[in-house]
Design an enzyme around this catalytic site. Structure first.
Site, PDB file in Angstrom:
ATOM      1  N   PHE A 128       0.812  -1.218   0.000  1.00 34.48           N
ATOM      2  CA  PHE A 128       0.000   0.000   0.000  1.00 34.48           C
ATOM      3  C   PHE A 128       0.845   1.267   0.000  1.00 34.48           C
ATOM      4  O   PHE A 128       0.344   2.345  -0.269  1.00 34.48           O
ATOM      5  CB  PHE A 128      -0.961  -0.010   1.193  1.00 34.48           C
ATOM      6  CG  PHE A 128      -0.344   0.421   2.478  1.00 34.48           C
ATOM      7  CD1 PHE A 128       0.275  -0.477   3.314  1.00 34.48           C
ATOM      8  CD2 PHE A 128      -0.376   1.760   2.854  1.00 34.48           C
ATOM      9  CE1 PHE A 128       0.850  -0.072   4.495  1.00 34.48           C
ATOM     10  CE2 PHE A 128       0.191   2.179   4.033  1.00 34.48           C
ATOM     11  CZ  PHE A 128       0.808   1.256   4.859  1.00 34.48           C
ATOM     12  N   LYS A 129       2.115   1.150   0.281  1.00 32.33           N
ATOM     13  CA  LYS A 129       2.910   2.371   0.396  1.00 32.33           C
ATOM     14  C   LYS A 129       3.145   3.068  -0.938  1.00 32.33           C
ATOM     15  O   LYS A 129       3.651   4.193  -0.968  1.00 32.33           O
ATOM     16  CB  LYS A 129       4.221   2.065   1.092  1.00 32.33           C
ATOM     17  CG  LYS A 129       3.968   1.619   2.526  1.00 32.33           C
ATOM     18  CD  LYS A 129       5.239   1.466   3.308  1.00 32.33           C
ATOM     19  CE  LYS A 129       4.955   1.195   4.771  1.00 32.33           C
ATOM     20  NZ  LYS A 129       4.406  -0.162   4.989  1.00 32.33           N
TER      21      LYS A 129
END
Ligand code: PLP
Length: 432
Positions: free
Chosen positions: A106-107
């Protein structure tokens, strides 16, 4: 928007300066002076609007005075250029899959947004910027990819040797160009301490322009609120407010969700799910915040003893524990519980979760047991392939390598060993 330091001993700064500095000179995290509430019409009509337009309305208050709407919308459209599907897992439970970006964790969203903002602000100056970042696994890869080939920006990544997965290590050590990696003998917290020390080292900061790309940086942290808003958009206007369960390490992601809630986003509760690094669940139970040394787990991106962003969560609730507890719960799980959850999800529902997602699932189920009836969403923060040996062994299956990962598999890993801050400093000074 201006930002103040949570340590209260540094001047307020505009967005651009908060992004370029990363952390305030008094070592505090920057926090926006105001959190505006968007009108009900905004929240009711999410489904009728294009995603970049929604993102623009959410981010404009925080960046808008310095990045004009058309540029900010372009940045956001590029940042959000992959899907964030809400997937049915079991009745009443959905996974919000945040791993469809270039590094499959998700980063990517925060890293891409920050890289583009920094690129935007450094267009107007000639000085090279060095991005210094500590990673527990996924930040490094996302930041490396987000900044690869960006003119005028160098990236130096610190990661704990032997404590990240093989694929994670490849993602941060094989790119070359403007990206270098330092492998630290120690834990993620040691890496994070070295980064914080570097920012306070005036000999270093007067010789070079240093910035951080950790979730302490407002440009990494804040755009993560878009995930939650996109989930609400997919739930549709007739759904009751959901419970979000967030596998948490440095607590940036969940804190961004809570910021969206403060802007009016409907949500019944936030659940932070951790592995055995359980400082926050213990804090909620006892009222005393006492980090213990980090222990390694199979959900290594959450092996954080003293989560940096927790002070931002406390700030959102005026540092009142009862106020916090009325919106927020936290639970911790062992590796064997995590493996059991992965197996259950696979056997009963055919869903392949990575260890972080499985921790999120456990936290969601625990909360819903005490307060049933809400739609439940857990965030699936990494593709299972990033934890391939663990997932394949626990579930007895073979995972195919997606194209995003295939690209880094055959390359040579290059990194420099360091064990003390002094070596980090020498490396940085030698790089100019
Ligand atoms: C970074 C990370 C987390 C923890 O997110 P925080 O914002 O640091 O709480 C959880 N899962 C994965 C896969 C991660 O990479």
């Amino acid at each position: 928007m201006h930002y103040y330091s949570l340590n209260g001993k540094a001047p307020e700064v505009p967005f651009s300066e908060a992004v370029v500095r990363g952390i305030a000179p008094d070592r505090g995290l920057y926090f926006p002076k105001e959190v505006p509430r968007l009108p009900d019409t905004f929240w009711n009509d999410l489904g009728t609007r294009e995603i970049p337009d929604l993102a623009l309305e959410l981010m404009r208050p925080y960046a808008g005075s310095e990045i004009p709407d058309t540029d900010l919308r372009d940045i956001l459209e590029e940042t959000l250029g992959f899907p964030f599907p809400l997937v049915d897992v079991e009745p009443g439970v959905q996974a919000l899959e945040l791993y469809h970006g270039p590094t499959m964790a998700f980063k990517d969203v925060g890293a891409r947004f920050m890289a583009r903002c920094l690129g935007y602000f450094s267009d107007s100056s000639d000085a090279e910027v060095t991005v210094l970042v500590a990673t527990s696994g996924d930040t490094g890869g996302a930041v490396a990819r987000g900044f690869l080939g960006v003119q005028g920006v160098k990236v130096v990544i610190l990661y704990p040797e032997g404590k990240v997965s093989d694929i994670q290590e490849r993602q941060l050590t094989t790119l070359g160009e403007n990206i270098s990696a330092l492998r630290v003998k120690g834990s993620f917290d040691d890496c994070q301490d070295m980064v914080k020390t570097a920012f306070l080292d005036s000999a270093l900061t007067s010789a070079m322009r240093l910035t951080s790309a950790n979730s302490i940086n407002v440009a990494r942290w804040m755009p993560q609120m878009l995930y939650y808003v996109l989930a609400i958009r997919q739930l549709g206007p007739d759904s009751p407010p959901p419970v979000f369960s967030v596998p948490s390490g440095n607590f940036g992601n969940i804190c961004a969700g809570m910021l969206a809630h403060r802007m009016g986003m409907p949500c019944a509760r936030f659940v932070a799910a951790t592995n055995r690094n359980d400082t926050v669940p213990r804090f909620l139970a006892s009222g005393s915040y006492q980090p213990e040394p980090a222990v390694p787990t199979i959900s290594n991106a959450m092996d954080v003893a003293d989560p940096s962003n927790f002070v931002r969560i406390r700030e959102l609730f005026g540092d009142s524990l009862p106020a916090l507890k009325s919106h927020f719960s936290a639970y911790a799980y062992t590796d064997s519980q995590t493996r059991e959850a992965m197996k259950k999800l696979y056997r009963e529902y055919g869903y392949v979760a990575d260890p972080h997602g499985a921790v999120g699932y456990l936290g969601l189920k625990a909360y819903l047991e005490s307060d049933p009836g809400h739609p439940g969403i857990f965030l699936e923060t990494a593709h299972p392939i990033k934890f391939r040996p663990e997932v394949e062994a626990s579930l007895g299956l073979h995972l195919d390598i997606p194209p995003q990962i295939a690209g880094v598999m055959g390359r040579e890993k290059v990194s420099t060993p360091v064990s003390q801050y002094q070596e980090v400093r020498d490396f940085l000074l030698n790089s100019i």
